[in-house]
Design a protein around this motif. Structure first.
Motif, PDB file in Angstrom:
ATOM      1  N   GLU A 119       0.879  -1.268   0.037  1.00  0.00           N
ATOM      2  CA  GLU A 119      -0.054  -0.031  -0.053  1.00  0.00           C
ATOM      3  C   GLU A 119       1.099   1.135  -0.087  1.00  0.00           C
ATOM      4  O   GLU A 119       0.367   2.297  -0.319  1.00  0.00           O
ATOM      5  CB  GLU A 119      -0.935   0.063   1.282  1.00  0.00           C
ATOM      6  CG  GLU A 119      -2.061  -1.019   1.312  1.00  0.00           C
ATOM      7  CD  GLU A 119      -1.592  -2.314   1.772  1.00  0.00           C
ATOM      8  OE1 GLU A 119      -2.564  -3.289   2.210  1.00  0.00           O
ATOM      9  OE2 GLU A 119      -0.323  -2.630   2.065  1.00  0.00           O
ATOM     10  N   PHE A 120       2.140   1.250   0.433  1.00  0.00           N
ATOM     11  CA  PHE A 120       2.978   2.282   0.507  1.00  0.00           C
ATOM     12  C   PHE A 120       3.880   2.362  -0.890  1.00  0.00           C
ATOM     13  O   PHE A 120       4.547   3.341  -0.914  1.00  0.00           O
ATOM     14  CB  PHE A 120       3.864   2.027   1.676  1.00  0.00           C
ATOM     15  CG  PHE A 120       3.396   2.153   2.998  1.00  0.00           C
ATOM     16  CD1 PHE A 120       1.854   2.583   3.070  1.00  0.00           C
ATOM     17  CD2 PHE A 120       3.932   1.405   3.936  1.00  0.00           C
ATOM     18  CE1 PHE A 120       1.459   2.820   4.658  1.00  0.00           C
ATOM     19  CE2 PHE A 120       3.170   1.290   5.159  1.00  0.00           C
ATOM     20  CZ  PHE A 120       1.837   1.925   5.472  1.00  0.00           C
ATOM     21  N   GLY A 121       3.613   1.563  -1.800  1.00  0.00           N
ATOM     22  CA  GLY A 121       4.323   1.583  -2.998  1.00  0.00           C
ATOM     23  C   GLY A 121       5.553   0.611  -2.859  1.00  0.00           C
ATOM     24  O   GLY A 121       5.673   0.027  -1.809  1.00  0.00           O
ATOM     25  N   LEU A 122       6.513   0.995  -3.891  1.00  0.00           N
ATOM     26  CA  LEU A 122       7.773  -0.118  -3.725  1.00  0.00           C
ATOM     27  C   LEU A 122       8.643   0.727  -2.876  1.00  0.00           C
ATOM     28  O   LEU A 122       9.380   1.763  -3.342  1.00  0.00           O
ATOM     29  CB  LEU A 122       8.542   0.023  -5.314  1.00  0.00           C
ATOM     30  CG  LEU A 122       9.523  -0.953  -5.293  1.00  0.00           C
ATOM     31  CD1 LEU A 122       9.101  -2.458  -4.928  1.00  0.00           C
ATOM     32  CD2 LEU A 122      10.017  -0.951  -6.881  1.00  0.00           C
ATOM     33  N   MET A 123       8.708   0.411  -1.638  1.00  0.00           N
ATOM     34  CA  MET A 123       9.569   1.089  -0.686  1.00  0.00           C
ATOM     35  C   MET A 123      10.485  -0.244   0.297  1.00  0.00           C
ATOM     36  O   MET A 123       9.904  -1.377   0.386  1.00  0.00           O
ATOM     37  CB  MET A 123       8.750   1.599   0.484  1.00  0.00           C
ATOM     38  CG  MET A 123       9.504   2.347   1.245  1.00  0.00           C
ATOM     39  SD  MET A 123       8.185   3.450   2.303  1.00  0.00           S
ATOM     40  CE  MET A 123       7.704   4.509   0.937  1.00  0.00           C
ATOM     41  N   LEU A 124      11.754  -0.095   0.674  1.00  0.00           N
ATOM     42  CA  LEU A 124      12.527  -1.136   1.020  1.00  0.00           C
ATOM     43  C   LEU A 124      13.313  -0.431   2.258  1.00  0.00           C
ATOM     44  O   LEU A 124      13.952   0.642   2.030  1.00  0.00           O
ATOM     45  CB  LEU A 124      13.340  -1.729   0.268  1.00  0.00           C
ATOM     46  CG  LEU A 124      14.624  -2.524   0.457  1.00  0.00           C
ATOM     47  CD1 LEU A 124      13.783  -3.989   0.814  1.00  0.00           C
ATOM     48  CD2 LEU A 124      15.344  -2.552  -0.607  1.00  0.00           C
ATOM     49  N   ALA A 125      13.213  -1.014   3.427  1.00  0.00           N
ATOM     50  CA  ALA A 125      13.885  -0.637   4.489  1.00  0.00           C
ATOM     51  C   ALA A 125      15.314  -1.529   4.773  1.00  0.00           C
ATOM     52  O   ALA A 125      15.181  -2.570   4.611  1.00  0.00           O
ATOM     53  CB  ALA A 125      13.091  -0.619   6.037  1.00  0.00           C
ATOM     54  N   CYS A 126      16.460  -0.666   5.078  1.00  0.00           N
ATOM     55  CA  CYS A 126      17.722  -1.202   5.527  1.00  0.00           C
ATOM     56  C   CYS A 126      18.034  -1.129   6.654  1.00  0.00           C
ATOM     57  O   CYS A 126      18.136   0.092   7.160  1.00  0.00           O
ATOM     58  CB  CYS A 126      18.533  -1.135   4.181  1.00  0.00           C
ATOM     59  SG  CYS A 126      17.751  -1.005   2.647  1.00  0.00           S
ATOM     60  N   ALA A 127      18.816  -2.124   7.357  1.00  0.00           N
ATOM     61  CA  ALA A 127      19.371  -1.824   8.428  1.00  0.00           C
ATOM     62  C   ALA A 127      21.201  -2.148   8.483  1.00  0.00           C
ATOM     63  O   ALA A 127      21.452  -3.422   7.833  1.00  0.00           O
ATOM     64  CB  ALA A 127      19.064  -2.798   9.599  1.00  0.00           C
ATOM     65  N   SER A 128      22.014  -1.188   8.989  1.00  0.00           N
ATOM     66  CA  SER A 128      23.216  -1.586   8.646  1.00  0.00           C
ATOM     67  C   SER A 128      24.088  -1.223   9.985  1.00  0.00           C
ATOM     68  O   SER A 128      23.762  -0.762  10.980  1.00  0.00           O
ATOM     69  CB  SER A 128      23.727  -0.311   7.684  1.00  0.00           C
ATOM     70  OG  SER A 128      25.239  -0.276   7.592  1.00  0.00           O
ATOM     71  N   SER A 129      25.373  -1.995   9.946  1.00  0.00           N
ATOM     72  CA  SER A 129      26.266  -1.709  10.990  1.00  0.00           C
ATOM     73  C   SER A 129      26.867  -0.367  11.442  1.00  0.00           C
ATOM     74  O   SER A 129      27.315  -0.269  12.098  1.00  0.00           O
ATOM     75  CB  SER A 129      27.427  -2.848  10.985  1.00  0.00           C
ATOM     76  OG  SER A 129      26.978  -4.390  10.985  1.00  0.00           O
ATOM     77  N   ALA A 161       5.587  -2.288   9.953  1.00  0.00           N
ATOM     78  CA  ALA A 161       4.100  -2.276  10.525  1.00  0.00           C
ATOM     79  C   ALA A 161       3.039  -2.537   9.728  1.00  0.00           C
ATOM     80  O   ALA A 161       3.495  -2.215   8.313  1.00  0.00           O
ATOM     81  CB  ALA A 161       3.927  -0.815  11.475  1.00  0.00           C
ATOM     82  N   PRO A 162       2.101  -3.167   9.828  1.00  0.00           N
ATOM     83  CA  PRO A 162       0.997  -3.446   8.582  1.00  0.00           C
ATOM     84  C   PRO A 162       0.341  -2.052   8.313  1.00  0.00           C
ATOM     85  O   PRO A 162       0.559  -1.036   9.024  1.00  0.00           O
ATOM     86  CB  PRO A 162      -0.122  -4.331   9.277  1.00  0.00           C
ATOM     87  CG  PRO A 162       0.747  -4.899  10.468  1.00  0.00           C
ATOM     88  CD  PRO A 162       1.780  -3.966  10.850  1.00  0.00           C
ATOM     89  N   ALA A 163      -0.109  -1.956   6.813  1.00  0.00           N
ATOM     90  CA  ALA A 163      -0.534  -0.654   6.531  1.00  0.00           C
ATOM     91  C   ALA A 163      -1.893  -0.305   7.200  1.00  0.00           C
ATOM     92  O   ALA A 163      -2.342   0.641   7.459  1.00  0.00           O
ATOM     93  CB  ALA A 163      -0.608  -0.816   4.902  1.00  0.00           C
ATOM     94  N   LEU A 164      -2.687  -1.499   7.353  1.00  0.00           N
ATOM     95  CA  LEU A 164      -3.879  -1.263   8.261  1.00  0.00           C
ATOM     96  C   LEU A 164      -3.786  -1.275   9.778  1.00  0.00           C
ATOM     97  O   LEU A 164      -2.904  -1.911  10.035  1.00  0.00           O
ATOM     98  CB  LEU A 164      -4.896  -2.523   7.913  1.00  0.00           C
ATOM     99  CG  LEU A 164      -5.291  -2.701   6.425  1.00  0.00           C
ATOM    100  CD1 LEU A 164      -6.149  -4.077   6.337  1.00  0.00           C
ATOM    101  CD2 LEU A 164      -6.283  -1.606   5.872  1.00  0.00           C
ATOM    102  N   PRO A 165      -4.516  -0.149  10.134  1.00  0.00           N
ATOM    103  CA  PRO A 165      -4.335   0.023  11.700  1.00  0.00           C
ATOM    104  C   PRO A 165      -4.888  -1.259  12.124  1.00  0.00           C
ATOM    105  O   PRO A 165      -5.963  -1.848  11.793  1.00  0.00           O
ATOM    106  CB  PRO A 165      -4.867   1.139  11.963  1.00  0.00           C
ATOM    107  CG  PRO A 165      -6.040   1.255  10.874  1.00  0.00           C
ATOM    108  CD  PRO A 165      -5.309   0.734   9.557  1.00  0.00           C
ATOM    109  N   PRO A 166      -4.724  -1.431  13.790  1.00  0.00           N
ATOM    110  CA  PRO A 166      -5.216  -2.665  14.506  1.00  0.00           C
ATOM    111  C   PRO A 166      -6.781  -2.278  14.543  1.00  0.00           C
ATOM    112  O   PRO A 166      -7.278  -1.085  14.531  1.00  0.00           O
ATOM    113  CB  PRO A 166      -4.726  -2.317  15.897  1.00  0.00           C
ATOM    114  CG  PRO A 166      -3.154  -1.720  15.464  1.00  0.00           C
ATOM    115  CD  PRO A 166      -3.610  -0.950  14.513  1.00  0.00           C
TER     116      PRO A 166
END
Length: 323
Positions: A119-129, A161-166
């Protein structure tokens, strides 16, 4: 007590240690990441067997993680590794892959990648040292990266987090509310942080800091919100603990509840699609499955345990956790 069904082994033929195994959206394909610098792709074949269909070579060191994009964007994979690279791969034709985008803006190893809800589009999160997180976005063929300091030391994992809220299935107004972009990060500073995108400031801001672990947080997993009335995040640590964090309302604090302590480091966590079962894997070469009971008391119970060979030892002690 539930018992695990027989599982068919996947012979990856990697020549070094295996770090990640990820099924695609439909569960018909599997991607694996290894210290042998490759990503391998497998397709479901006849019966319970898997057919090796592709080797993706582009990393110059161990590949730590791999993740699939939602099929609405085509057949896309993202991988990350010790070489500080994030590579987005695209299947151009059946079993023929090529690099779609390469990001090398991190200064140290990239340890985790995770595609956002579609739902947010093509988006990628990354974690680094290098202590930072980056969020890579593609809109109309143009790639953009926002990189920011996330933890005092390194970052080991990210989870959206999910796009839909709880409670969205229980309330018509919840579905009409604009989706909020949030993800959790796990740090070497023993913290879990919740990040929220500020549209007004066009940047990611720390929305909350969760303190409870006494050593590096190795993984974090945001629970799917289907049918749930609360936001739930699970985290695991080098200290052998797993904490389930629950937030009933965005204006209220996150409440931690700890599972019975494990005898070794806990490496990875994974929720079932419906969010009612949590899988925990650690240094003892076992995977334990935990499920919230339906007795109305909000307890979590260990329902199964798998050893390194995929077998379910029996009997298993019934641990429980009251929420």
């Amino acid at each position: 007590m539930e018992h695990a069904t027989e599982s068919a082994p996947l012979r990856t033929e990697h020549t070094d240690m295996l770090h990640a195994v990820q099924p695609d959206y439909y569960g018909k394909r599997i991607a694996t990441a290894s210290s042998d610098r490759t990503v391998k792709v497998f397709e479901s074949a006849s019966g319970d067997s898997w057919k090796h269909t592709a080797d993706l070579k582009g990393h110059e060191g161990p590949v730590w993680d791999v993740t699939w994009a939602h099929p609405k964007f085509g057949v896309l994979l993202a991988s990350c590794g010790y070489d500080r690279k994030v590579i987005v791969w695209k299947e151009l034709s059946p079993n023929t892959w090529d690099k779609l985008f390469v990001y090398n803006g991190h200064e140290l190893s990239v340890n985790s990648v995770s595609f956002a809800p579609h739902e947010f589009g093509l988006m990628l999160a990354c974690a680094s040292s290098d202590s930072s997180c980056s969020v890579i976005t593609c809109a109309e063929g143009t790639w953009d990266v926002q990189k920011f300091q996330a933890h005092q030391i390194g970052v080991n994992a990210v989870s959206w987090a999910p796009a839909l809220p709880p409670a969205s299935l229980l309330s018509a107004t919840a579905i009409t509310q604009p989706a909020v972009k949030r993800f959790a990060s796990a740090g070497c500073d023993n913290l879990v942080k919740i990040w929220k995108f500020s549209t007004a400031e066009n940047q990611w801001k720390c929305d909350d800091t969760l303190k409870g672990h006494k050593d590096w947080v190795r993984d974090v997993a945001w629970c799917p919100s289907i049918g749930l009335t609360s936001s739930v995040v699970a985290s695991c640590s080098q200290d052998g603990t797993v904490i389930i964090w629950t937030q009933d309302d965005p204006t209220k604090p996150w409440e931690p509840k700890e599972l019975p302590k494990f005898n070794d480091v806990v490496w990875k966590l994974s929720w079932s699609v419906t969010g009612n079962i949590l899988a925990v894997s650690g240094g003892d070469d076992k995977v334990t499955l935990w499920k919230e009971s339906t007795d109305g008391e909000g307890t979590w119970k260990q329902i199964s345990s798998l050893d390194e060979g995929g077998n379910a030892p029996s009997p298993q002690p019934q641990h429980s956790l009251a929420l």
